[in-house]
Design a protein around this motif. Sequence first.
Motif, PDB file in Angstrom:
ATOM      1  N   VAL A   1       0.811  -1.221   0.000  1.00 27.57           N
ATOM      2  CA  VAL A   1       0.000   0.000   0.000  1.00 27.57           C
ATOM      3  C   VAL A   1       0.840   1.265   0.000  1.00 27.57           C
ATOM      4  CG1 VAL A   1      -1.980  -1.133   1.067  1.00 27.57           C
ATOM      5  CG2 VAL A   1      -0.276   0.016   2.526  1.00 27.57           C
ATOM      6  N   THR A   2       2.170   1.143   0.167  1.00 22.82           N
ATOM      7  CA  THR A   2       3.016   2.331   0.058  1.00 22.82           C
ATOM      8  C   THR A   2       3.433   2.605  -1.382  1.00 22.82           C
ATOM      9  OG1 THR A   2       5.121   1.160   0.411  1.00 22.82           O
ATOM     10  CG2 THR A   2       3.929   1.895   2.371  1.00 22.82           C
ATOM     11  N   ASP A   3       3.051   1.738  -2.312  1.00 28.46           N
ATOM     12  CA  ASP A   3       3.413   1.848  -3.729  1.00 28.46           C
ATOM     13  C   ASP A   3       2.168   2.240  -4.521  1.00 28.46           C
ATOM     14  OD1 ASP A   3       4.031   1.436  -6.421  1.00 28.46           O
ATOM     15  OD2 ASP A   3       5.238  -0.339  -6.035  1.00 28.46           O
ATOM     16  N   ASP A   4       2.053   3.518  -4.862  1.00 27.63           N
ATOM     17  CA  ASP A   4       0.838   4.007  -5.510  1.00 27.63           C
ATOM     18  C   ASP A   4       0.580   3.321  -6.850  1.00 27.63           C
ATOM     19  OD1 ASP A   4      -1.414   5.940  -5.493  1.00 27.63           O
ATOM     20  OD2 ASP A   4      -0.403   6.744  -7.265  1.00 27.63           O
ATOM     21  N   ALA A   5       1.627   3.090  -7.618  1.00 30.33           N
ATOM     22  CA  ALA A   5       1.448   2.435  -8.919  1.00 30.33           C
ATOM     23  C   ALA A   5       0.925   1.014  -8.739  1.00 30.33           C
ATOM     24  CB  ALA A   5       2.766   2.426  -9.687  1.00 30.33           C
ATOM     25  N   ALA A   6       1.457   0.286  -7.753  1.00 28.00           N
ATOM     26  CA  ALA A   6       0.987  -1.079  -7.502  1.00 28.00           C
ATOM     27  C   ALA A   6      -0.452  -1.084  -7.013  1.00 28.00           C
ATOM     28  CB  ALA A   6       1.893  -1.764  -6.482  1.00 28.00           C
ATOM     29  N   VAL A   7      -0.803  -0.119  -6.170  1.00 26.78           N
ATOM     30  CA  VAL A   7      -2.177  -0.010  -5.683  1.00 26.78           C
ATOM     31  C   VAL A   7      -3.134   0.227  -6.845  1.00 26.78           C
ATOM     32  CG1 VAL A   7      -3.770   1.445  -4.373  1.00 26.78           C
ATOM     33  CG2 VAL A   7      -1.593   0.715  -3.349  1.00 26.78           C
ATOM     34  N   ARG A   8      -2.811   1.189  -7.698  1.00 30.73           N
ATOM     35  CA  ARG A   8      -3.693   1.503  -8.826  1.00 30.73           C
ATOM     36  C   ARG A   8      -3.815   0.307  -9.778  1.00 30.73           C
ATOM     37  NH1 ARG A   8      -5.156   6.811  -9.300  1.00 30.73           N
ATOM     38  NH2 ARG A   8      -4.079   8.267  -7.896  1.00 30.73           N
ATOM     39  N   ALA A   9      -2.703  -0.378 -10.030  1.00 34.55           N
ATOM     40  CA  ALA A   9      -2.745  -1.540 -10.913  1.00 34.55           C
ATOM     41  C   ALA A   9      -3.603  -2.645 -10.305  1.00 34.55           C
ATOM     42  CB  ALA A   9      -1.332  -2.039 -11.177  1.00 34.55           C
ATOM     43  N   GLY A  10      -3.457  -2.879  -9.012  1.00 39.60           N
ATOM     44  CA  GLY A  10      -4.249  -3.907  -8.358  1.00 39.60           C
ATOM     45  C   GLY A  10      -5.731  -3.594  -8.356  1.00 39.60           C
ATOM     46  N   ILE A  11      -6.072  -2.363  -8.043  1.00 37.71           N
ATOM     47  CA  ILE A  11      -7.476  -1.957  -8.026  1.00 37.71           C
ATOM     48  C   ILE A  11      -8.084  -2.091  -9.421  1.00 37.71           C
ATOM     49  CG2 ILE A  11      -8.998   0.055  -7.826  1.00 37.71           C
ATOM     50  CD1 ILE A  11      -8.383  -1.127  -5.126  1.00 37.71           C
ATOM     51  N   ASP A  12      -7.392  -1.626 -10.419  1.00 39.48           N
ATOM     52  CA  ASP A  12      -7.924  -1.707 -11.788  1.00 39.48           C
ATOM     53  C   ASP A  12      -8.062  -3.161 -12.243  1.00 39.48           C
ATOM     54  OD1 ASP A  12      -8.190   1.007 -11.957  1.00 39.48           O
ATOM     55  OD2 ASP A  12      -6.329   1.340 -13.081  1.00 39.48           O
ATOM     56  N   ALA A  13      -7.112  -4.017 -11.827  1.00 38.89           N
ATOM     57  CA  ALA A  13      -7.205  -5.433 -12.180  1.00 38.89           C
ATOM     58  C   ALA A  13      -8.438  -6.073 -11.549  1.00 38.89           C
ATOM     59  CB  ALA A  13      -5.941  -6.162 -11.734  1.00 38.89           C
ATOM     60  N   VAL A  14      -8.712  -5.744 -10.294  1.00 34.93           N
ATOM     61  CA  VAL A  14      -9.890  -6.291  -9.625  1.00 34.93           C
ATOM     62  C   VAL A  14     -11.163  -5.771 -10.275  1.00 34.93           C
ATOM     63  CG1 VAL A  14     -11.195  -6.349  -7.473  1.00 34.93           C
ATOM     64  CG2 VAL A  14      -8.711  -6.605  -7.427  1.00 34.93           C
ATOM     65  N   GLY A  15     -11.235  -4.467 -10.470  1.00 33.54           N
ATOM     66  CA  GLY A  15     -12.434  -3.893 -11.057  1.00 33.54           C
ATOM     67  C   GLY A  15     -12.739  -4.451 -12.432  1.00 33.54           C
ATOM     68  N   THR A  16     -11.703  -4.637 -13.223  1.00 34.89           N
ATOM     69  CA  THR A  16     -11.890  -5.152 -14.578  1.00 34.89           C
ATOM     70  C   THR A  16     -12.266  -6.628 -14.580  1.00 34.89           C
ATOM     71  OG1 THR A  16     -10.314  -3.544 -15.463  1.00 34.89           O
ATOM     72  CG2 THR A  16     -10.774  -5.472 -16.820  1.00 34.89           C
ATOM     73  N   SER A  17     -11.548  -7.433 -13.788  1.00 35.48           N
ATOM     74  CA  SER A  17     -11.782  -8.877 -13.811  1.00 35.48           C
ATOM     75  C   SER A  17     -13.062  -9.292 -13.093  1.00 35.48           C
ATOM     76  CB  SER A  17     -10.594  -9.617 -13.204  1.00 35.48           C
ATOM     77  OG  SER A  17     -10.454  -9.301 -11.829  1.00 35.48           O
ATOM     78  N   MET A  18     -13.451  -8.539 -12.074  1.00 28.43           N
ATOM     79  CA  MET A  18     -14.632  -8.916 -11.294  1.00 28.43           C
ATOM     80  C   MET A  18     -15.859  -8.078 -11.637  1.00 28.43           C
ATOM     81  SD  MET A  18     -13.148  -9.845  -7.502  1.00 28.43           S
ATOM     82  CE  MET A  18     -11.921 -11.139  -7.266  1.00 28.43           C
TER      83      MET A  18
END
Length: 249
Positions: free
Chosen positions: A53-70
């Motif tokens: 959660v200290t890595d903004d790019a990783a957070v955004r990538a993870g959130i977008d991956a969840v939103g898209t896949s689910m």
Amino acid sequence: MSGPLEGLVAVVTGGASGIGAAVVARLREDGARVAVFDRELHDGLADAYRVDVTDDAAVRAGIDAVGTSMGGIDIVVNNAGIGAQGTIEENPDDEWHHVLDVNVVGMVRVARAALPWLRRSPSAAIVNMCSIAATAGLPRRALYGASKGAVQSLTLQMAADHVREGIRVNAVNPGTADTPWIGRLLAAADDPAAERAALEARQPHGRLVRAEEVADAVAHLAGPRAGSTTGVMLAVDGGMAGLRLRPRE
């Protein structure tokens, strides 16, 4: 029968162990599809994403991956956090920066990335993991308590900012819970049994809070049945915040 969270998608940070794992299990039991964010993942963990959660790019990538896949995101549980012990003399500046980055700014990063998805949900909710340390002065918890005090205030500000967008924001304030972090503190104590007894005694109901009890509170606040609840700090602390009992006879 379907559960109260049937059809909803949730993201739980710090969801691989402790309270986070209990939250994941409870939300799934209630019918939600749950994505787990954590720095350390173990085998057999479903729908898991390695996210710091200290890595903004990783957070955004993870959130977008969840939103898209689910197909969307309805619930965010900001559970990721780290502990700290010490008075203001004992924690150096770099530890202050790190703990605040994880415990406070980490919540901001995750919620910020999720907002576009939450705005599309008819049942949007954010639950932040706060602590009894936000409302009670505890010995050698200056840094940790300051971070959780910030979380409590942040929850109120977020609730005010997003209530008219249909996004509810609440927090859960656990007392001292039986978690891996507390386990490590007890193991490092000179007398682990005596230290555990002292921690149990300061909570009016006489024991540590169970992770499952905290998860129950999170599930309630995250669900549509709490549709009129926002800006609330729900204490799960055995009465520690508000009760003042006389000493045992």
